[in-house]
Write a protein that holds these residues in place. Sequence first.
Motif, PDB file in Angstrom:
ATOM      1  N   PRO A  72      91.077  45.953  36.120  1.00 27.71           N
ATOM      2  CA  PRO A  72      92.048  46.600  37.023  1.00 27.71           C
ATOM      3  C   PRO A  72      93.433  45.985  36.939  1.00 27.71           C
ATOM      4  N   ALA A  73      93.494  44.663  36.809  1.00 31.51           N
ATOM      5  CA  ALA A  73      94.774  43.952  36.763  1.00 31.51           C
ATOM      6  C   ALA A  73      94.475  42.506  36.426  1.00 31.51           C
ATOM      7  N   ALA A  74      95.510  41.698  36.393  1.00 26.69           N
ATOM      8  CA  ALA A  74      95.351  40.266  36.154  1.00 26.69           C
ATOM      9  C   ALA A  74      96.045  39.504  37.270  1.00 26.69           C
ATOM     10  N   ILE A  75      95.572  38.300  37.510  1.00 27.83           N
ATOM     11  CA  ILE A  75      96.227  37.405  38.450  1.00 27.83           C
ATOM     12  C   ILE A  75      96.757  36.228  37.656  1.00 27.83           C
ATOM     13  N   ALA A  76      97.953  35.745  38.019  1.00 26.87           N
ATOM     14  CA  ALA A  76      98.588  34.685  37.244  1.00 26.87           C
ATOM     15  C   ALA A  76      99.335  33.742  38.171  1.00 26.87           C
ATOM     16  N   ARG A  77      99.581  32.534  37.671  1.00 28.50           N
ATOM     17  CA  ARG A  77     100.385  31.555  38.398  1.00 28.50           C
ATOM     18  C   ARG A  77     101.662  31.304  37.612  1.00 28.50           C
ATOM     19  N   LEU A  78     102.811  31.585  38.250  1.00 31.88           N
ATOM     20  CA  LEU A  78     104.095  31.391  37.580  1.00 31.88           C
ATOM     21  C   LEU A  78     104.341  29.914  37.293  1.00 31.88           C
ATOM     22  N   LYS A  79     105.031  29.668  36.202  1.00 36.58           N
ATOM     23  CA  LYS A  79     105.483  28.301  35.947  1.00 36.58           C
ATOM     24  C   LYS A  79     106.480  27.894  37.027  1.00 36.58           C
ATOM     25  N   ARG A  80     106.545  26.620  37.332  1.00 31.95           N
ATOM     26  CA  ARG A  80     107.496  26.132  38.326  1.00 31.95           C
ATOM     27  C   ARG A  80     108.930  26.417  37.863  1.00 31.95           C
ATOM     28  N   GLY A  81     109.734  26.928  38.762  1.00 36.72           N
ATOM     29  CA  GLY A  81     111.124  27.225  38.447  1.00 36.72           C
ATOM     30  C   GLY A  81     111.344  28.629  37.925  1.00 36.72           C
ATOM     31  N   VAL A  82     110.279  29.361  37.601  1.00 38.01           N
ATOM     32  CA  VAL A  82     110.413  30.732  37.100  1.00 38.01           C
ATOM     33  C   VAL A  82     110.387  31.683  38.288  1.00 38.01           C
ATOM     34  N   THR A  83     111.416  32.499  38.422  1.00 36.83           N
ATOM     35  CA  THR A  83     111.482  33.448  39.531  1.00 36.83           C
ATOM     36  C   THR A  83     110.745  34.733  39.164  1.00 36.83           C
TER      37      THR A  83
END
Length: 488
Positions: free
Chosen positions: A305-316
């Motif tokens: 259905p979709a993916a879940i992700a964690r942004l890198k620090r400092g990436v908006t």
Amino acid sequence: MTREPMFRRYLRFWRADPRRDVDDELEFHLAMRAEEFQKSGMNREDAERATRDRFGDVNGIHAEVERMAVRRYARQLRVQWIDALQQDVRLAVRSLRAKPGYALALALTLALGIGANLAIFTVVNSVLLRPLPLAEPERLVRVFDDVKGAGANDVGMSVPELEDLSTRAGVFDDVSGMLGASAALEGGDRVERVELLGTTPNYFELLQASAAHGRVYTKADAKPGFIGTVVISDALWRRQFGADVNILGKSILLDEDPYTIIGVMPPNFRHPGATLSGDVDVWGGTGFSADPFPTPVTRAARILPAAIARLKRGVTLQQAQSRLDAMANELAQEYPGDYPAELRWSLRIEPVQSTLTGNVRPTLVILLGAVSFLLLIVCVNLASLMLARSSARMRDFAVRQALGASRGRIARQLLTESVLVALVGGIAAVVALRLSLGSLLALMPADVPRLNEIHANWQVVLAALALSLTSGLLIGSAPAYYATGTDS
């Protein structure tokens, strides 16, 4: 005799200028000491110099005396303010006790209005405002596939696209795919349909979540298909296994397939995303690239259905979206057969909390606005009731003014009465909410996200206090204004 208002006394204090009094006193002592030195044989200049040396820092003495005077007067004002407040409260209680039916009607009506607001605020606070109970939830996002040319959103993601997000995007620390399913559970107290969430093995590492009992599966357990071990929710552990601490290593069947329980999640852990019908009961790790999933994997097989992700620090969020737009264009050029130009395939990123609550957000906001308007109507009606009662007390107000009470003091008295009634109504609303919250939640649709996280906390108490004070001031403003027009 009319009592002088406090702010005028404060101004009079400053006009008195304590520095000038200190200057006069110091000048007198300096002159006396210089005269003594002159009598002992010093000339005038030496006598004045010796006097200044003897007294030390005159400016420092000025400053210290002024600070002491200000502190002393501030203490006096504080004591007078507390005394006045105590008198106002005693008079308000006496006035309300004289009309108990009137006071009770005001308090109960306000309790209904404030209680409705608190009930909706409790839901809004828990569902929309409170951060997810995960590490750095602001960095968690969901990634969706859209086909704008066909006017379709959330068309599903393929396993190769999930790998592209992990290896080519460059804006994520980790990415996990997931797929929900309903499965028949055997091996507990009874057979039950449960919600199973198949995830890539890095799911718990991405969320930085740990098991309350046992362990979670990790990247080290990765296999093309299901890895054969599962993690269960705290609710399922208690419901099907009686919270047995020896659950670890127990075998269960999910749709006749055997799995081994290796961990139990904490009570407050919930999957931060959409589910099929309720909370996830079982998590199973898989690579989505072997039986029972289609093989070989292709970009056309959009099974996720979709993916879940964690942004890198400092990436908006905006920077990540720009990078995904660029990557989508790159993939469309590399695989034109899988991404025809007329379909305008794209990737979209959204914060996890927004996607989790997006369906109910408009409804809850409208409900909060509706009950706020209801409370405003209640306040207007109660203000009219208090205004009518104030008209019957005009003779009393005139007598008090004749005895020296200022118009401001009478207005403050009426405001104290209304605020006191509102506080009683607010306390009643909080008590009613605590007693009835379970019943209210049972009436809510099961698809409301974070339903199990809804509870009354200190923020609800603060909201009740704010609503009570605001309502009290609104209710008492009109009677207070009317009463200040009474001639002495």
